[in-house]
Design a protein around this motif. Sequence first.
Motif, PDB file in Angstrom:
ATOM      1  N   GLU A 185      53.531  41.038  42.683  1.00  0.00           N
ATOM      2  CA  GLU A 185      53.693  41.350  44.292  1.00  0.00           C
ATOM      3  C   GLU A 185      54.109  42.713  44.516  1.00  0.00           C
ATOM      4  O   GLU A 185      55.268  42.998  44.085  1.00  0.00           O
ATOM      5  CB  GLU A 185      54.341  40.294  45.098  1.00  0.00           C
ATOM      6  CG  GLU A 185      53.720  39.068  45.090  1.00  0.00           C
ATOM      7  CD  GLU A 185      52.891  38.907  46.297  1.00  0.00           C
ATOM      8  OE1 GLU A 185      52.701  39.804  46.943  1.00  0.00           O
ATOM      9  OE2 GLU A 185      51.974  38.008  46.112  1.00  0.00           O
ATOM     10  N   MET A 189      51.289  42.587  48.634  1.00  0.00           N
ATOM     11  CA  MET A 189      49.944  42.401  48.189  1.00  0.00           C
ATOM     12  C   MET A 189      50.106  42.076  46.822  1.00  0.00           C
ATOM     13  O   MET A 189      51.072  42.439  46.001  1.00  0.00           O
ATOM     14  CB  MET A 189      48.882  43.554  48.473  1.00  0.00           C
ATOM     15  CG  MET A 189      49.198  44.802  47.557  1.00  0.00           C
ATOM     16  SD  MET A 189      47.984  45.833  47.678  1.00  0.00           S
ATOM     17  CE  MET A 189      48.208  47.196  46.448  1.00  0.00           C
ATOM     18  N   ARG A 190      48.761  41.352  46.126  1.00  0.00           N
ATOM     19  CA  ARG A 190      48.791  40.967  44.893  1.00  0.00           C
ATOM     20  C   ARG A 190      48.228  42.320  44.215  1.00  0.00           C
ATOM     21  O   ARG A 190      47.459  42.639  44.679  1.00  0.00           O
ATOM     22  CB  ARG A 190      48.040  39.643  44.546  1.00  0.00           C
ATOM     23  CG  ARG A 190      48.672  38.480  45.400  1.00  0.00           C
ATOM     24  CD  ARG A 190      47.649  37.329  45.344  1.00  0.00           C
ATOM     25  NE  ARG A 190      47.199  36.774  44.254  1.00  0.00           N
ATOM     26  CZ  ARG A 190      45.966  37.041  43.814  1.00  0.00           C
ATOM     27  NH1 ARG A 190      45.135  37.753  44.451  1.00  0.00           N
ATOM     28  NH2 ARG A 190      45.795  36.507  42.553  1.00  0.00           N
ATOM     29  N   ASP A 239      54.255  46.178  47.082  1.00  0.00           N
ATOM     30  CA  ASP A 239      53.908  47.039  48.606  1.00  0.00           C
ATOM     31  C   ASP A 239      52.694  47.418  48.825  1.00  0.00           C
ATOM     32  O   ASP A 239      52.104  48.077  47.691  1.00  0.00           O
ATOM     33  CB  ASP A 239      54.898  48.107  48.904  1.00  0.00           C
ATOM     34  CG  ASP A 239      56.440  47.681  48.929  1.00  0.00           C
ATOM     35  OD1 ASP A 239      56.685  46.241  49.249  1.00  0.00           O
ATOM     36  OD2 ASP A 239      57.291  48.173  48.589  1.00  0.00           O
TER      37      ASP A 239
END
Length: 340
Positions: free
Chosen positions: A16, A1-2, A18
């Motif tokens: 990025e 995810m960002r 986890d």
Amino acid sequence: MRAFEIVERGHGEVVEVDPPVAGPGQVVVDVALVGICGTDVSIFTGDEARLARSRLSYPIRLGHEWSGTVVELGEGVDPAWLGRRVTGDTLIGCGHCARCLSGRHHLCDDHWGIGVRRNWPGALAEKLLVPEVSLRGLPDEVDDEQGAMVEPGANSFRAVQAAGILPGSTVLVLGTGAIGLIAAQFAIAAGGEVHVVGIDDDGLRIARSLGVQGTWRPDEQPSTPWDAVIEATNSPVMPGFALDAVDAGRVAVFIGVAPTPSEVDARTIVHKEITVHGILGGSLGLNDTIAAYADGSVDPRPLIAATVTLEQAEDVLTGRAPHTRGPGPKFLIDPSRVDR
């Protein structure tokens, strides 16, 4: 995810990472909106005393004012939370010390702080890990913008509560940041005659639009015998100003935090028999704040300056982000939006 992370003093990046996984007693929230405040700015700029006190080390993920929806439950979590719109308590106590057991978990020596202490990852990301005990449900009457402003609002509520404001009380609020302006709204809702002191023209205009009875520069405020003074600035000289302004035998509340030690003469407190309250956080005022937002007696949305993306978070933290919605002090970040 960002996620947006501070990678070194004064510099952050969208990275990025986890996504979080809910452990026992925890949930994962899809983040809707995140508010940025002065605490975030001081961490971003590398306030060494704050970083040491908060046991923070790089990289740091900010974000302690937020709203979102629960999308994953850990073992033992009430299934009724799944799919609910929520906000949450920033401060997480150890759960077993004397302070935690007596309802003072926000003062626990070993507490965690979402986005602000001991590197618990904050809400400047698409998803956020939160203990179930910290969750607060948002009713339909409270939208995501208001939800992201429950935490600062709860600080303001506690300051007004500590001030003991009654109908007809004369109240002076020092500061036109989010805490001061929401405190002014809570003081009005309590029936006070509320005045605001500030140095920012836009902030003073917003205060007038919220219904305060007077706005003043520090050198021009009237010599009214104030029943309560709420100090909500980051100036080291304003706590002394508050003690001089409050009437003898009345109440001064300190919620602002200056980057350097404040100048206060304890003789003023003694000679005037002033009651002094310090307010650290909003933990004990979250439910009351949600209720006030829901019934419309307090509305923080006029304070919103703009809603931006994670890519613009550094601009917000450095003061470069434009006020596209209004002159207010509060910027919100939507982690789901992407700059193209």
